[in-house]
Design a protein around this motif. Structure first.
Motif, short mmCIF file in Angstrom:
data_model
loop_
_atom_site.label_atom_id
_atom_site.label_comp_id
_atom_site.label_asym_id
_atom_site.label_seq_id
_atom_site.Cartn_x
_atom_site.Cartn_y
_atom_site.Cartn_z
N SER A 119 0.86 -1.19 0.00
CA SER A 119 0.00 0.00 0.00
C SER A 119 0.88 1.23 0.00
CB SER A 119 -0.87 0.02 1.26
OG SER A 119 -0.04 0.18 2.39
N GLY A 120 0.28 2.36 -0.30
CA GLY A 120 1.02 3.62 -0.25
C GLY A 120 1.54 3.89 1.16
N SER A 121 0.73 3.56 2.15
CA SER A 121 1.15 3.78 3.54
C SER A 121 2.41 2.97 3.86
CB SER A 121 0.03 3.38 4.50
OG SER A 121 -1.13 4.12 4.25
N ASN A 124 5.45 4.43 2.38
CA ASN A 124 5.97 5.58 3.12
C ASN A 124 6.60 5.17 4.45
OD1 ASN A 124 5.68 7.78 1.37
ND2 ASN A 124 3.46 7.77 1.67
N TYR A 153 -0.96 14.33 2.40
CA TYR A 153 -1.45 12.99 2.76
C TYR A 153 -0.41 11.96 2.35
CZ TYR A 153 -4.35 9.03 3.78
OH TYR A 153 -4.82 7.87 4.34
N HIS A 154 0.05 11.18 3.34
CA HIS A 154 1.03 10.14 3.03
C HIS A 154 0.62 8.78 3.58
CE1 HIS A 154 3.69 13.08 1.26
NE2 HIS A 154 3.67 13.81 2.35
N GLY A 155 -0.66 8.62 3.96
CA GLY A 155 -1.12 7.31 4.41
C GLY A 155 -1.64 7.35 5.83
N GLU A 226 4.07 15.40 -2.12
CA GLU A 226 3.37 14.89 -3.30
C GLU A 226 3.58 15.95 -4.40
OE1 GLU A 226 -0.89 14.11 -1.74
OE2 GLU A 226 0.21 15.07 -0.16
N ASP A 259 6.31 11.69 -3.27
CA ASP A 259 5.26 10.68 -3.05
C ASP A 259 4.36 10.66 -4.29
OD1 ASP A 259 2.99 9.24 -2.43
OD2 ASP A 259 2.92 9.90 -0.35
N VAL A 261 2.15 8.36 -5.15
CA VAL A 261 1.06 7.39 -5.01
C VAL A 261 -0.14 7.78 -5.89
CG1 VAL A 261 -0.60 6.41 -3.38
CG2 VAL A 261 1.82 6.49 -2.79
N ILE A 262 -0.44 9.07 -5.98
CA ILE A 262 -1.53 9.51 -6.86
C ILE A 262 -1.00 9.94 -8.23
CG2 ILE A 262 -3.16 11.42 -7.24
CD1 ILE A 262 -4.07 11.10 -4.36
N LYS A 288 -1.29 2.60 -6.01
CA LYS A 288 -2.50 2.87 -6.80
C LYS A 288 -2.40 2.49 -8.29
CE LYS A 288 -4.03 6.61 -3.72
NZ LYS A 288 -5.23 6.18 -3.02
#
Ligand code: PMP
Length: 456
Positions: A119-121, A124, A153-155, A226, A259, A261-262, A288
């Protein structure tokens, strides 16, 4: 059972046993869960048979769109052949090996090693441990600080929530991790005052330098951001921001973490947000769009500087997950990247569908509630405001956004409200006709919202 009886059946069980993520469960139980049962292309369908145009690609992740049989087929085949084996104890599986090569090809220059998570969390969390271990091995263990931004937001693991700048998250489940500092975000529309966006981008970036000076450069290990803040409301930084952040990180020899992730896997019209903004990250967490959400997989791309130390000076890096490089997830990620490449989806976002999206959304910019429409590629943020001229928001932040989000759902389009910023991040396969339909439904929802709050 008819559809409505079935829905009631599922809702009852859900209410009795399921605690939902990021949800006021008592409130949800009063309203009743929307049970999503199938999806195709950019449309999802609920258990009552109602269809919605998914303007969020799930949670910013279904980049190739729903219903791609190739992805199901490679998962099926891989599960029959080797459903699981780990990458510990001198072993590896072939999808994870091949995926590593492909990721090194498509990620920015200098990122040639990959560490897998789910997962992204977790990616990180991995980043935090890598940064601190890197500096320890370099003989500077006191460089334990990681600087992040407010409203990042990083998780939602302990490290993810600590890195993130969401005050509502810091208020629960604490204490947060020590040695993480947060500077202001580069949010010109909301916080830029009378400055031009370019001036404000530099001001926001220089908050990093101020924080480094305050803490002492010898105590700071990394900066994380991000490229575009997603969950914070699609905050697209002014053009001056990232070059100045890069300059400051280089000047103080601080690791730069992007980051992705998105932003990764085509969202911004390049493979990575780092390509779009000219960032040279040392570490790059991603998730993601890596598998378009078909199976859970994430990774951290590790630049030469960190990889060299971790590989040659660390001995055993005491970190990893049972499912790091899971063969079925890796096979799906590989196939997903093949589709993105072969169908030239990233190029299409940049040259064709992204510009069409930006242009189509102009129809929303004229709406009395919408302060601005900000887009890059296929991601957009729209602040709902009380006064368009002064950029003044509403007195009770989040209330109008929530009304608008619910109106969107009622009108058959999924948009998310981040406070009072309405955001979009549709599947990259969306067609022009579907964008027109999305805008039509959104406009109807925005009108309903304006009427409800007496603005129309
Ligand atoms: N980083 C960013 C930028 C994200 O947007 C997210 C999820 N929205 C995460 C990390 C955490 O990812 P996950 O939910 O997969 O743990």
């Amino acid at each position: 059972m008819n559809n409505f009886d079935k829905t009631a059946y599922w809702q009852d069980i859900d209410q009795a046993h399921h605690i939902h993520p990021f949800t006021d469960t008592a409130d949800l139980n009063n309203r009743g869960t929307r049970v999503i049962t199938r999806a195709e292309g950019v449309f999802i369908e609920d258990s009552n048979g109602k269809r919605y145009l998914d303007g969020m690609a799930g949670l910013w992740c279904v980049n190739v769109g729903y219903g791609r049989k190739e992805l199901a087929e490679v998962a099926y085949k891989q599960m029959l052949e080797l459903p699981y084996y780990n990458n510990f104890f001198q072993c590896a599986n072939t999808p994870a090996i091949e995926l590593s090569k492909v990721l090194a090809e498509i990620t920015p220059d200098g990122l040639n090693h990959v560490f897998y998570a789910n997962s992204g969390s977790e990616a990180n969390d991995t980043v935090v441990r890598m940064v601190r271990q890197y500096w320890k091995l370099k003989g500077q263990p006191e460089r334990s600080y990681i600087i992040s931004r407010k409203n990042a937001y990083h998780g939602s693991t302990v490290a993810g929530a600590s890195l993130g700048g969401m005050s509502g998250m810091h208020a629960q489940g604490g204490p947060m991790l020590p040695d993480i500092a947060h500077i202001d975000q580069p949010y010109w529309y909301g916080e830029g005052g009378d400055h031009t966006p370019e001036e404000f981008g530099l001001i926001a970036a220089r908050k990093l330098e101020e924080k480094i000076e305050e803490l002492g450069a010898d105590r700071v290990g990394a900066f994380i951001g991000e490229p575009i803040q997603g969950a914070g409301g699609v905050i697209i930084p002014p053009s001056t921001y990232w070059p100045e952040i890069q300059r400051i990180c280089d000047k103080y020899d601080i690791l730069l973490i992007a980051d992705e992730v998105i932003c990764g896997f085509g969202r911004t019209g390049a493979w990575f947000g780092s390509d779009t903004f000219g960032i040279k990250p040392d570490l790059m967490p991603m998730a993601k769009g890596m598998s378009s959400g078909y199976l859970p997989i994430s990774a951290v791309m590790v630049g030469e500087r960190v990889a060299d130390v971790l590989i040659n000076e660390c001995g055993e890096f005491t970190h990893g997950f049972t499912y790091s490089g899971h063969p079925a997830c890796a096979a799906v990620a590989l196939e997903n990247i093949r589709i993105l490449r072969e169908e030239k989806m990233v190029e299409r976002v940049k040259n064709d569908i992204g510009p069409y999206f930006a242009n189509a959304l102009k129809a929303l910019a004229d709406h009395p509630l919408v302060g601005a429409v900000e887009t890059v590629g296929l991601i957009a943020g729209m602040p709902l405001v009380d006064d368009k001229k002064t950029r003044k928001g509403f007195d009770k932040p989040g209330t109008v956004g929530t009304i608008c989000r619910d109106a969107c759902v009622a009108n058959g389009v999924i948009m998310r409200a981040c406070g009072d910023r309405m955001v979009l991040s549709p599947p990259l396969c969306i067609t022009k006709e579907e964008i027109d339909e999305l805008v039509k439904r959104a406009l109807a929802a925005f009108d309903e919202t304006a009427k409800k709050i007496g603005k129309m």
